[in-house]
Write a protein that holds these residues in place. Structure first.
Motif, mmCIF file in Angstrom:
data_model
loop_
_atom_site.group_PDB
_atom_site.id
_atom_site.type_symbol
_atom_site.label_atom_id
_atom_site.label_comp_id
_atom_site.label_asym_id
_atom_site.label_seq_id
_atom_site.Cartn_x
_atom_site.Cartn_y
_atom_site.Cartn_z
ATOM 1 N N UNK A 102 37.714 -86.116 -9.371
ATOM 2 C CA UNK A 102 37.280 -87.384 -9.955
ATOM 3 C C UNK A 102 35.850 -87.290 -10.478
ATOM 4 N N UNK A 103 34.996 -86.535 -9.778
ATOM 5 C CA UNK A 103 33.614 -86.361 -10.241
ATOM 6 C C UNK A 103 33.577 -85.582 -11.546
ATOM 7 N N UNK A 104 34.376 -84.539 -11.656
ATOM 8 C CA UNK A 104 34.413 -83.766 -12.906
ATOM 9 C C UNK A 104 34.941 -84.617 -14.055
ATOM 10 N N UNK A 105 35.961 -85.427 -13.778
ATOM 11 C CA UNK A 105 36.499 -86.287 -14.823
ATOM 12 C C UNK A 105 35.476 -87.324 -15.262
ATOM 13 N N UNK A 106 34.735 -87.881 -14.314
ATOM 14 C CA UNK A 106 33.709 -88.878 -14.656
ATOM 15 C C UNK A 106 32.591 -88.258 -15.472
ATOM 16 N N UNK A 107 32.150 -87.069 -15.087
ATOM 17 C CA UNK A 107 31.085 -86.386 -15.835
ATOM 18 C C UNK A 107 31.567 -86.033 -17.239
ATOM 19 N N UNK A 108 32.822 -85.624 -17.362
ATOM 20 C CA UNK A 108 33.367 -85.306 -18.687
ATOM 21 C C UNK A 108 33.370 -86.532 -19.591
ATOM 22 N N UNK A 109 33.704 -87.706 -19.033
ATOM 23 C CA UNK A 109 33.687 -88.918 -19.852
ATOM 24 C C UNK A 109 32.273 -89.322 -20.245
ATOM 25 N N UNK A 110 31.332 -89.159 -19.333
ATOM 26 C CA UNK A 110 29.966 -89.588 -19.613
ATOM 27 C C UNK A 110 29.262 -88.664 -20.601
ATOM 28 N N UNK A 111 29.545 -87.362 -20.525
ATOM 29 C CA UNK A 111 28.849 -86.384 -21.373
ATOM 30 C C UNK A 111 29.678 -85.941 -22.566
ATOM 31 N N UNK A 112 30.837 -86.559 -22.776
ATOM 32 C CA UNK A 112 31.705 -86.110 -23.859
ATOM 33 C C UNK A 112 31.090 -86.282 -25.232
ATOM 34 N N UNK B 263 31.344 -79.846 -25.946
ATOM 35 C CA UNK B 263 31.901 -78.596 -25.402
ATOM 36 C C UNK B 263 31.921 -78.629 -23.877
ATOM 37 N N UNK B 264 30.807 -79.067 -23.279
ATOM 38 C CA UNK B 264 30.747 -79.138 -21.821
ATOM 39 C C UNK B 264 31.702 -80.203 -21.284
ATOM 40 N N UNK B 265 31.797 -81.328 -21.983
ATOM 41 C CA UNK B 265 32.740 -82.358 -21.560
ATOM 42 C C UNK B 265 34.181 -81.884 -21.594
ATOM 43 N N UNK B 266 34.517 -81.098 -22.615
ATOM 44 C CA UNK B 266 35.876 -80.565 -22.698
ATOM 45 C C UNK B 266 36.162 -79.616 -21.544
ATOM 46 N N UNK C 228 41.271 -83.195 -31.859
ATOM 47 C CA UNK C 228 41.719 -81.851 -31.505
ATOM 48 C C UNK C 228 41.459 -81.558 -30.037
ATOM 49 N N UNK C 229 40.321 -82.028 -29.515
ATOM 50 C CA UNK C 229 40.007 -81.782 -28.107
ATOM 51 C C UNK C 229 40.983 -82.530 -27.196
ATOM 52 N N UNK C 230 41.302 -83.774 -27.552
ATOM 53 C CA UNK C 230 42.250 -84.533 -26.744
ATOM 54 C C UNK C 230 43.630 -83.873 -26.767
ATOM 55 N N UNK C 231 44.035 -83.353 -27.924
ATOM 56 C CA UNK C 231 45.316 -82.663 -28.008
ATOM 57 C C UNK C 231 45.319 -81.412 -27.128
ATOM 58 N N UNK C 232 44.196 -80.686 -27.100
ATOM 59 C CA UNK C 232 44.095 -79.493 -26.251
ATOM 60 C C UNK C 232 44.212 -79.852 -24.779
ATOM 61 N N UNK C 233 43.545 -80.919 -24.378
ATOM 62 C CA UNK C 233 43.614 -81.340 -22.985
ATOM 63 C C UNK C 233 45.027 -81.777 -22.605
#
Length: 327
Positions: A203-213, A218-221, A44-49
């Motif tokens: 790119x930093x936000x995307x990397x942090x989202x992948x690491x903390x997903x 919720x924070x990763x999303x 569901x989160x991937x669909x939202x993104x």
């Protein structure tokens, strides 16, 4: 004449046991069904993104009229509810925007639910209040109650029906904010590492989202949505402001303010984020120490009600038995 077995509300002990066994079996079946049909929570989160990415692409590529028709898509049910509320003169634009902000803070991305929440505020008082009025006054199912108690129950049902959607949203917002608060210091540390490594902000936000997903979904999303908006929006400030509006958390608003000032004045990002991360970790430690300091006062009541009587029975029981035998 054989004595009758004791009953509870007309049910014998065998009937009560049968009902409890049936409820237990139903609970087991529900648990087995839930375990066997478990869905991937990230789907569901991937669909939202992906939906948000497509919306931003449509907003850039389409014209103004087409852009609004493609981005602001509403279902037929939402349109009917909107027409009903407009005919009743109870729909206001600022009210819709405030409800949409609360829905975003609760993690509900669909803006169509704002119309449903406003419609629920209108309908639920009628349902709950009307049901209470019929039960109390029309059917007179509570003849022993006084007039003040009847009116109090009716008023509580009426007010509860009006506030029920807001209470539900507030509960979702508080739970989601608490989950996001846990991961903010770790996210800032990773942002500092990414900034020092030379990555761009998106790119930093995307990397942090992948690491903390996985640890903080919720924070990763939210960080993933911010990275998408940083890539598509015309001004990066709008992406940071959207992040602050989607999360009801003062700590994250401070991070957003720092990011905006860094983008505007060109100040070093890593040093500012490092200071904020230290402050948030100190705040989290103080919050944990506060909970630990409250623990003795909280444990007083269970200690008196459950632990001390058991100790008295264990310690004084043999002595009482010996004294009774002596006499």
């Amino acid at each position: 004449m054989t004595p009758h077995a004791p009953t509870l509300l007309g049910l014998t002990s065998a009937d009560i046991g049968t009902i409890l066994a049936a409820l237990a079996m139903l609970a087991v079946l529900v648990a087995v069904y839930a375990a066997s049909t478990a869905r991937d929570p990230m789907a569901k989160r991937v669909k939202t993104l992906n939906d948000r990415r497509e919306q931003l692409k449509a907003g850039i590529a389409a014209s103004t009229s087409k852009r609004r028709a493609k981005i602001v898509h509403q279902s037929d049910t939402t349109d009917r509810l909107r027409d009903i509320l407009k005919n009743l003169k109870v729909l206001q634009d600022d009210q819709v925007k405030a409800t949409q902000v609360k829905l975003a803070q609760a993690g509900i991305r669909s803006k169509d639910w704002a119309i449903g929440i406003i419609f629920g505020r209108l309908v639920l008082p009628i349902i709950f209040g009307g049901g209470a009025a019929i039960y109390i006054y029309l059917l007179d199912m509570t003849p022993d109650w006084g007039s003040f108690k009847k009116f109090g129950v009716f008023a509580f049902a009426l007010l509860g029906g009006y506030k029920a959607p807001d209470i539900y949203l507030s509960n979702l917002i508080s739970k989601r904010s608490a989950e996001i608060r846990k991961g903010v210091p770790d996210a800032l540390d990773l942002l500092v590492i990414c900034a020092e490594a030379g990555l761009t902000v998106d790119a930093a936000f995307s990397r942090v989202a992948r690491e903390l997903g996985n640890a903080y979904p919720e924070l990763g999303e939210e960080f993933h949505l911010t990275s998408i908006e940083l890539s598509f929006l015309t001004e990066r400030r709008f992406a940071f402001e959207n992040l602050a509006n989607r999360v009801k958390l003062d700590a994250l608003k401070g991070v957003v303010t720092t990011m905006i000032q860094t983008e505007k004045y060109g100040t070093p990002l890593a040093s500012a984020l490092r200071v904020l991360s230290a402050e948030f970790r100190h705040e989290r430690m103080m919050r944990a120490e506060e909970k630990a300091a409250r623990l003795p006062a909280i444990m007083t009541v269970p200690l008196i009600l459950f632990i001390l009587p058991t100790l008295f029975v264990v310690i004084l029981g043999p002595a009482a038995c010996s004294i009774s035998k002596a006499f």
